[in-house]
Scaffold this motif. Structure first.
Motif, PDB file in Angstrom:
ATOM      1  N   THR A 102       0.725  -1.392  -0.093  1.00  0.00           N
ATOM      2  CA  THR A 102       0.093  -0.294   0.133  1.00  0.00           C
ATOM      3  C   THR A 102       1.149   1.152  -0.073  1.00  0.00           C
ATOM      4  O   THR A 102       1.718   1.250   0.768  1.00  0.00           O
ATOM      5  CB  THR A 102      -1.009   0.224   1.300  1.00  0.00           C
ATOM      6  OG1 THR A 102      -0.323   0.061   2.499  1.00  0.00           O
ATOM      7  CG2 THR A 102      -1.906  -1.107   1.325  1.00  0.00           C
ATOM      8  N   VAL A 103       0.518   2.209  -0.952  1.00  0.00           N
ATOM      9  CA  VAL A 103       1.380   3.452  -1.081  1.00  0.00           C
ATOM     10  C   VAL A 103       0.328   4.544  -0.605  1.00  0.00           C
ATOM     11  O   VAL A 103      -0.901   4.709  -1.035  1.00  0.00           O
ATOM     12  CB  VAL A 103       1.843   3.751  -2.318  1.00  0.00           C
ATOM     13  CG1 VAL A 103       2.706   4.760  -2.563  1.00  0.00           C
ATOM     14  CG2 VAL A 103       2.552   2.613  -2.945  1.00  0.00           C
ATOM     15  N   GLY A 104       0.862   5.374   0.182  1.00  0.00           N
ATOM     16  CA  GLY A 104      -0.033   6.572   0.760  1.00  0.00           C
ATOM     17  C   GLY A 104       0.944   7.619   1.106  1.00  0.00           C
ATOM     18  O   GLY A 104       2.190   7.629   1.551  1.00  0.00           O
ATOM     19  N   CYS A 105       0.200   8.832   1.005  1.00  0.00           N
ATOM     20  CA  CYS A 105       0.860  10.148   1.831  1.00  0.00           C
ATOM     21  C   CYS A 105       0.749  10.093   2.999  1.00  0.00           C
ATOM     22  O   CYS A 105      -0.478  10.373   3.492  1.00  0.00           O
ATOM     23  CB  CYS A 105       0.047  11.377   0.857  1.00  0.00           C
ATOM     24  SG  CYS A 105       0.959  12.789   1.496  1.00  0.00           S
ATOM     25  N   ASN A 106       1.592  10.051   3.852  1.00  0.00           N
ATOM     26  CA  ASN A 106       1.732  10.128   5.223  1.00  0.00           C
ATOM     27  C   ASN A 106       2.257  11.410   5.743  1.00  0.00           C
ATOM     28  O   ASN A 106       3.412  11.732   5.968  1.00  0.00           O
ATOM     29  CB  ASN A 106       2.482   9.017   5.817  1.00  0.00           C
ATOM     30  CG  ASN A 106       2.184   8.724   7.271  1.00  0.00           C
ATOM     31  OD1 ASN A 106       2.198   9.636   7.869  1.00  0.00           O
ATOM     32  ND2 ASN A 106       2.319   7.538   7.672  1.00  0.00           N
ATOM     33  N   PRO A 107       1.264  12.251   6.110  1.00  0.00           N
ATOM     34  CA  PRO A 107       1.649  13.645   6.704  1.00  0.00           C
ATOM     35  C   PRO A 107       2.667  13.599   7.904  1.00  0.00           C
ATOM     36  O   PRO A 107       3.892  14.131   8.161  1.00  0.00           O
ATOM     37  CB  PRO A 107       0.710  14.415   7.118  1.00  0.00           C
ATOM     38  CG  PRO A 107      -0.313  13.809   6.425  1.00  0.00           C
ATOM     39  CD  PRO A 107      -0.007  12.283   6.279  1.00  0.00           C
ATOM     40  N   ARG A 108       2.580  12.424   8.857  1.00  0.00           N
ATOM     41  CA  ARG A 108       3.474  12.385   9.759  1.00  0.00           C
ATOM     42  C   ARG A 108       4.808  11.982   9.311  1.00  0.00           C
ATOM     43  O   ARG A 108       5.736  12.196  10.100  1.00  0.00           O
ATOM     44  CB  ARG A 108       2.837  11.275  10.847  1.00  0.00           C
ATOM     45  CG  ARG A 108       1.838  11.814  11.568  1.00  0.00           C
ATOM     46  CD  ARG A 108       1.057  10.699  12.270  1.00  0.00           C
ATOM     47  NE  ARG A 108      -0.285  11.268  13.123  1.00  0.00           N
ATOM     48  CZ  ARG A 108      -1.586  11.524  12.746  1.00  0.00           C
ATOM     49  NH1 ARG A 108      -1.479  11.654  11.441  1.00  0.00           N
ATOM     50  NH2 ARG A 108      -2.296  12.007  13.516  1.00  0.00           N
ATOM     51  N   ALA A 109       4.996  11.061   8.466  1.00  0.00           N
ATOM     52  CA  ALA A 109       6.276  10.691   7.943  1.00  0.00           C
ATOM     53  C   ALA A 109       6.719  11.597   6.879  1.00  0.00           C
ATOM     54  O   ALA A 109       8.032  11.682   6.635  1.00  0.00           O
ATOM     55  CB  ALA A 109       6.148   9.421   7.147  1.00  0.00           C
ATOM     56  N   ALA A 110       6.083  12.721   6.547  1.00  0.00           N
ATOM     57  CA  ALA A 110       6.563  13.691   5.647  1.00  0.00           C
ATOM     58  C   ALA A 110       6.971  13.030   4.506  1.00  0.00           C
ATOM     59  O   ALA A 110       8.061  13.440   3.998  1.00  0.00           O
ATOM     60  CB  ALA A 110       7.636  14.667   6.299  1.00  0.00           C
ATOM     61  N   ASN A 111       6.382  12.061   3.860  1.00  0.00           N
ATOM     62  CA  ASN A 111       6.617  11.489   2.556  1.00  0.00           C
ATOM     63  C   ASN A 111       5.388  10.569   1.860  1.00  0.00           C
ATOM     64  O   ASN A 111       4.513  10.540   2.782  1.00  0.00           O
ATOM     65  CB  ASN A 111       7.993  10.442   2.765  1.00  0.00           C
ATOM     66  CG  ASN A 111       8.757  10.744   1.595  1.00  0.00           C
ATOM     67  OD1 ASN A 111       8.401  10.359   0.572  1.00  0.00           O
ATOM     68  ND2 ASN A 111      10.052  11.299   1.601  1.00  0.00           N
ATOM     69  N   VAL A 112       5.779  10.113   0.708  1.00  0.00           N
ATOM     70  CA  VAL A 112       4.934   9.041   0.208  1.00  0.00           C
ATOM     71  C   VAL A 112       5.694   7.965   0.652  1.00  0.00           C
ATOM     72  O   VAL A 112       6.766   7.614   0.419  1.00  0.00           O
ATOM     73  CB  VAL A 112       4.660   9.199  -1.199  1.00  0.00           C
ATOM     74  CG1 VAL A 112       3.781   7.880  -1.856  1.00  0.00           C
ATOM     75  CG2 VAL A 112       3.931  10.417  -1.301  1.00  0.00           C
TER      76      VAL A 112
END
Length: 243
Positions: free
Chosen positions: A50-60
């Motif tokens: 699964t690929v997602g935009c993760n604001p907490r990780a500051a990345n895709v």
């Protein structure tokens, strides 16, 4: 010999421990997903990518969720691998306290510059979702990455880019769960089929994972005969990333 019941039981145990991937994960805006199934006479493994935009990780972030009885590097039936996909994430947005402002520069993925035509006001998650139609394979795991979790000699028997998932509702085993199940059964025994709500939804309750269990138990992809349409496109999970 691999038994269907043993495979699906691993799915359910993973769900009880929050290790079964959900397209609508509250911390990640879903972009793309892919399912890989591997098996032979004695071994099996399933990897959901699964690929997602993760604001907490500051990345895709590409997350590979592996389940199986032969996973590489562990004696457990589960493993996960996380990969940041955007090489230049820190250069993409202006530091605006009100909202992210896209600098309209190419995105760099695996060292490859990818121009994206988008307004400066586009949200980060919508920007990265523009990649999915044309650059989906750049975001999802390559075979070498999947094989870090799965033995190199284990044959792949199925790969899906879309399948039917139902949001899980699973409670860990406990006397309290058993008591609540009995109460639920009593309260809903007269409910009509249209109004009835199940006490739980486990992977073993879902057609997709029942059939994938059969595929891996037999190493025969013909057991995957879905009736329900695929729904893992991000548009079907609008609450992903909501937190």
């Amino acid at each position: 010999m691999v038994r269907v019941e043993a495979v699906v039981d691993v799915f359910d145990r993973a769900a009880e421990q929050l290790r079964f991937p959900e397209p609508e994960h509250p911390h990640s805006y879903l972009i793309a997903a892919r399912l890989h199934a591997f098996s032979d006479a004695e071994r099996w493994a399933r990897v959901i990518d699964t690929v997602g935009c993760n604001p907490r990780a500051a990345n895709v972030v590409d997350v590979l969720h592996a389940l199986g009885n032969c996973l590489t590097g562990t004696n457990k039936t589960w493993n996960r691998h996380f990969v940041n996909r955007i090489d230049n994430f820190a250069d993409l947005f202006e530091d605006d306290p009100g909202a992210a402002v896209y600098r309209q520069v190419p995105l760099v993925i695996r060292g490859q510059a990818v121009p994206v035509a988008a307004a400066a006001t586009i949200s980060p998650e919508d920007l990265f979702r523009l990649l999915a139609p044309q650059h989906r394979d750049l975001l999802l795991a390559e075979n070498t990455e999947v094989r870090q979790l799965v033995p190199a000699d284990l044959p792949q028997v199925l790969r899906l880019d879309d399948w039917h998932h139902t949001a899980l509702r699973v409670r860990p085993p406990s006397p309290e769960r058993d008591r609540q199940r009995q109460i639920h059964k009593m309260l809903t025994r007269h409910a009509s089929p249209q109004a009835w709500v199940p006490f739980e939804v486990r992977p073993s309750d879902i057609e997709t994972y029942q059939q994938i269990g059969e595929v891996m138990a037999t190493a025969d992809p013909s057991h995957y005969r879905p009736v329900l349409p695929g729904n893992t496109h991000c548009s079907n999970w609008p609450m992903s990333g909501a937190l």
